[in-house]
Design a protein around this motif. Structure first.
Motif, PDB file in Angstrom:
ATOM      1  N   ILE A  78       0.758  -1.452   0.149  1.00  0.00           N
ATOM      2  CA  ILE A  78       0.016   0.233   0.056  1.00  0.00           C
ATOM      3  C   ILE A  78       0.851   1.999  -0.217  1.00  0.00           C
ATOM      4  O   ILE A  78       1.536   0.823   0.767  1.00  0.00           O
ATOM      5  CB  ILE A  78      -1.366  -0.108   0.827  1.00  0.00           C
ATOM      6  N   PRO A  79       0.361   2.166  -0.595  1.00  0.00           N
ATOM      7  CA  PRO A  79       1.531   3.658  -1.029  1.00  0.00           C
ATOM      8  C   PRO A  79       0.409   4.277   0.579  1.00  0.00           C
ATOM      9  O   PRO A  79      -0.444   4.553   0.152  1.00  0.00           O
ATOM     10  CB  PRO A  79       0.936   4.287  -2.468  1.00  0.00           C
ATOM     11  N   ILE A  80       1.745   4.657   1.124  1.00  0.00           N
ATOM     12  CA  ILE A  80       1.095   5.300   2.496  1.00  0.00           C
ATOM     13  C   ILE A  80       2.556   7.016   1.703  1.00  0.00           C
ATOM     14  O   ILE A  80       3.245   7.183   1.647  1.00  0.00           O
ATOM     15  CB  ILE A  80       2.150   5.478   3.204  1.00  0.00           C
ATOM     16  N   PHE A  81       1.455   8.198   1.617  1.00  0.00           N
ATOM     17  CA  PHE A  81       1.485   9.318   1.374  1.00  0.00           C
ATOM     18  C   PHE A  81       1.817  10.655   2.873  1.00  0.00           C
ATOM     19  O   PHE A  81       0.508  10.823   4.070  1.00  0.00           O
ATOM     20  CB  PHE A  81       0.437   9.893   0.557  1.00  0.00           C
ATOM     21  N   VAL A  82       3.278  10.892   2.863  1.00  0.00           N
ATOM     22  CA  VAL A  82       3.357  11.965   3.772  1.00  0.00           C
ATOM     23  C   VAL A  82       3.053  13.210   3.386  1.00  0.00           C
ATOM     24  O   VAL A  82       4.226  13.789   3.177  1.00  0.00           O
ATOM     25  CB  VAL A  82       4.421  11.156   4.432  1.00  0.00           C
ATOM     26  N   VAL A  83       2.969  13.906   4.603  1.00  0.00           N
ATOM     27  CA  VAL A  83       2.605  15.296   4.639  1.00  0.00           C
ATOM     28  C   VAL A  83       3.262  15.823   6.320  1.00  0.00           C
ATOM     29  O   VAL A  83       3.341  15.725   7.029  1.00  0.00           O
ATOM     30  CB  VAL A  83       1.725  16.160   5.218  1.00  0.00           C
ATOM     31  N   LYS A  84       4.686  16.366   5.878  1.00  0.00           N
ATOM     32  CA  LYS A  84       5.437  17.262   7.365  1.00  0.00           C
ATOM     33  C   LYS A  84       4.989  18.031   7.528  1.00  0.00           C
ATOM     34  O   LYS A  84       4.371  19.155   7.336  1.00  0.00           O
ATOM     35  CB  LYS A  84       7.147  17.101   6.595  1.00  0.00           C
ATOM     36  N   ARG A  85       4.745  18.077   8.890  1.00  0.00           N
ATOM     37  CA  ARG A  85       4.652  19.177   9.818  1.00  0.00           C
ATOM     38  C   ARG A  85       5.264  20.380   9.082  1.00  0.00           C
ATOM     39  O   ARG A  85       6.394  20.099   9.246  1.00  0.00           O
ATOM     40  CB  ARG A  85       4.093  19.138  11.330  1.00  0.00           C
ATOM     41  N   PRO A  86       5.092  21.967   8.980  1.00  0.00           N
ATOM     42  CA  PRO A  86       6.270  22.644   9.440  1.00  0.00           C
ATOM     43  C   PRO A  86       6.963  23.185   9.847  1.00  0.00           C
ATOM     44  O   PRO A  86       6.689  23.456  11.118  1.00  0.00           O
ATOM     45  CB  PRO A  86       4.690  23.971   8.990  1.00  0.00           C
ATOM     46  N   GLY A  87       8.369  23.179   9.369  1.00  0.00           N
ATOM     47  CA  GLY A  87       9.225  23.903  10.931  1.00  0.00           C
ATOM     48  C   GLY A  87       9.884  21.489  11.013  1.00  0.00           C
ATOM     49  O   GLY A  87      10.541  22.783  12.077  1.00  0.00           O
ATOM     50  N   VAL A  88       9.858  20.683  10.744  1.00  0.00           N
ATOM     51  CA  VAL A  88      10.198  19.799  10.628  1.00  0.00           C
ATOM     52  C   VAL A  88      11.671  19.371  11.030  1.00  0.00           C
ATOM     53  O   VAL A  88      12.333  18.862  12.418  1.00  0.00           O
ATOM     54  CB  VAL A  88       9.308  18.145  10.558  1.00  0.00           C
ATOM     55  N   SER A  89      12.142  19.842  10.124  1.00  0.00           N
ATOM     56  CA  SER A  89      13.389  19.416  10.148  1.00  0.00           C
ATOM     57  C   SER A  89      14.129  20.594  10.492  1.00  0.00           C
ATOM     58  O   SER A  89      14.870  19.984  11.178  1.00  0.00           O
ATOM     59  CB  SER A  89      14.002  20.169   7.820  1.00  0.00           C
ATOM     60  N   GLU A  90      13.888  21.559  10.944  1.00  0.00           N
ATOM     61  CA  GLU A  90      14.708  22.841  11.414  1.00  0.00           C
ATOM     62  C   GLU A  90      14.305  21.985  12.804  1.00  0.00           C
ATOM     63  O   GLU A  90      15.321  22.943  13.640  1.00  0.00           O
ATOM     64  CB  GLU A  90      14.023  23.900  11.034  1.00  0.00           C
ATOM     65  N   PHE A  91      13.001  22.116  12.923  1.00  0.00           N
ATOM     66  CA  PHE A  91      12.682  21.181  14.683  1.00  0.00           C
ATOM     67  C   PHE A  91      13.719  21.066  14.901  1.00  0.00           C
ATOM     68  O   PHE A  91      14.477  20.489  16.398  1.00  0.00           O
ATOM     69  CB  PHE A  91      11.544  21.136  14.624  1.00  0.00           C
ATOM     70  N   LEU A  92      13.765  19.461  14.375  1.00  0.00           N
ATOM     71  CA  LEU A  92      14.838  18.688  14.339  1.00  0.00           C
ATOM     72  C   LEU A  92      16.510  18.645  14.977  1.00  0.00           C
ATOM     73  O   LEU A  92      16.949  18.740  16.017  1.00  0.00           O
ATOM     74  CB  LEU A  92      15.024  17.652  13.905  1.00  0.00           C
ATOM     75  N   GLU A  93      16.988  19.713  13.683  1.00  0.00           N
ATOM     76  CA  GLU A  93      18.113  20.140  13.782  1.00  0.00           C
ATOM     77  C   GLU A  93      18.414  20.666  15.318  1.00  0.00           C
ATOM     78  O   GLU A  93      19.297  20.489  15.246  1.00  0.00           O
ATOM     79  CB  GLU A  93      18.865  21.176  12.990  1.00  0.00           C
ATOM     80  N   ARG A  94      17.486  22.122  15.268  1.00  0.00           N
ATOM     81  CA  ARG A  94      17.870  22.360  16.435  1.00  0.00           C
ATOM     82  C   ARG A  94      17.104  21.522  17.734  1.00  0.00           C
ATOM     83  O   ARG A  94      18.356  22.185  19.081  1.00  0.00           O
ATOM     84  CB  ARG A  94      16.364  23.933  16.529  1.00  0.00           C
ATOM     85  N   LEU A  95      16.283  20.898  18.087  1.00  0.00           N
ATOM     86  CA  LEU A  95      16.654  20.175  19.554  1.00  0.00           C
ATOM     87  C   LEU A  95      17.913  19.411  19.275  1.00  0.00           C
ATOM     88  O   LEU A  95      17.943  18.914  20.140  1.00  0.00           O
ATOM     89  CB  LEU A  95      15.519  18.851  18.607  1.00  0.00           C
ATOM     90  N   GLY A  96      18.845  18.600  17.722  1.00  0.00           N
ATOM     91  CA  GLY A  96      19.824  18.291  18.561  1.00  0.00           C
ATOM     92  C   GLY A  96      20.835  18.313  19.079  1.00  0.00           C
ATOM     93  O   GLY A  96      21.925  17.858  19.869  1.00  0.00           O
TER      94      GLY A  96
END
Length: 213
Positions: A78-96
């Protein structure tokens, strides 16, 4: 202004009005030293996946999706379509930069591992736990944070849109609005500000108490 931003700003203002014994929030470059004053264990933020970092659906979403993963369900791919929450990439970098980051999801590993591989290109997330690590309570999947941090629960918070998911340790839970397709959502930006404020607490659970007071 969201409740996270309001409390963070309020705490900063209050700290200016008291003596030196009151918590003051350090600048970003001071965070590492400030952290060592309180604990020898690096602080941990545990993140939920679905409706916290991303929204996934088997149908084409109403907004542009960011990527797709293929998941086997009942002998069918089954294909699953994924929408990223706005700012998630920046949030992860900042958190890390200052935290150990873990993801604890009730999603199955076949699905969730593919999403995390695409979401975390820089390897910020150091630990992943899936549905098989959850505890089933009254038919619901509950996340036991001790599987991530052992007995040192004061050093960890969990961010989840579903409070029942952290019902075993509710004092560690930071609620977040569920994300579906609001591309103007700023919850992760506000959450990042709150998590920086958590360095002013010896026990991170006290930060949650102040947030929800």
């Amino acid at each position: 202004m969201s409740i996270l931003t309001f409390h963070c700003r309020l705490l900063r203002c209050v700290s200016r009005c008291f003596t030196a014994t009151t918590i003051s929030y350090p600048k970003r470059e001071k965070l590492e030293d400030f952290q060592r004053e309180y604990t020898n264990t690096k602080r941990t933020v545990i993140l939920d996946l679905d409706e916290t970092l991303v929204h996934s659906t088997t149908q084409l979403p109403g907004v542009k999706y960011d990527f797709m993963v293929m998941v086997k369900m009942e002998k069918e791919i089954i294909p699953i379509f994924v929408v990223k929450r706005p700012g998630v990439s920046e949030f992860l970098e900042r958190l890390g930069e200052n935290y150990k980051v873990a993801v604890f999801t009730a999603g199955v590993e076949d699905y969730a591992s593919q999403v995390l591989d695409k979401l975390d290109k820089n390897g910020v997330i150091s630990q992943r736990l899936y549905r098989d690590s959850c505890t089933e309570v009254n038919g619901r999947y509950v996340k036991d944070l001790s599987l991530v941090v052992g007995k040192d629960l004061g050093s960890a918070l969990i961010v989840d849109d579903n409070p029942s998911s952290y019902s075993l340790q509710p004092e560690n839970g930071v609620p977040i609005k569920a994300f579906v397709d609001d591309m103007k959502d700023q919850e992760l930006l506000n959450l990042g500000e709150f998590l920086e404020c958590c360095y002013g607490y010896e026990d991170m659970r006290d930060a949650v108490k102040d947030l929800l007071a």
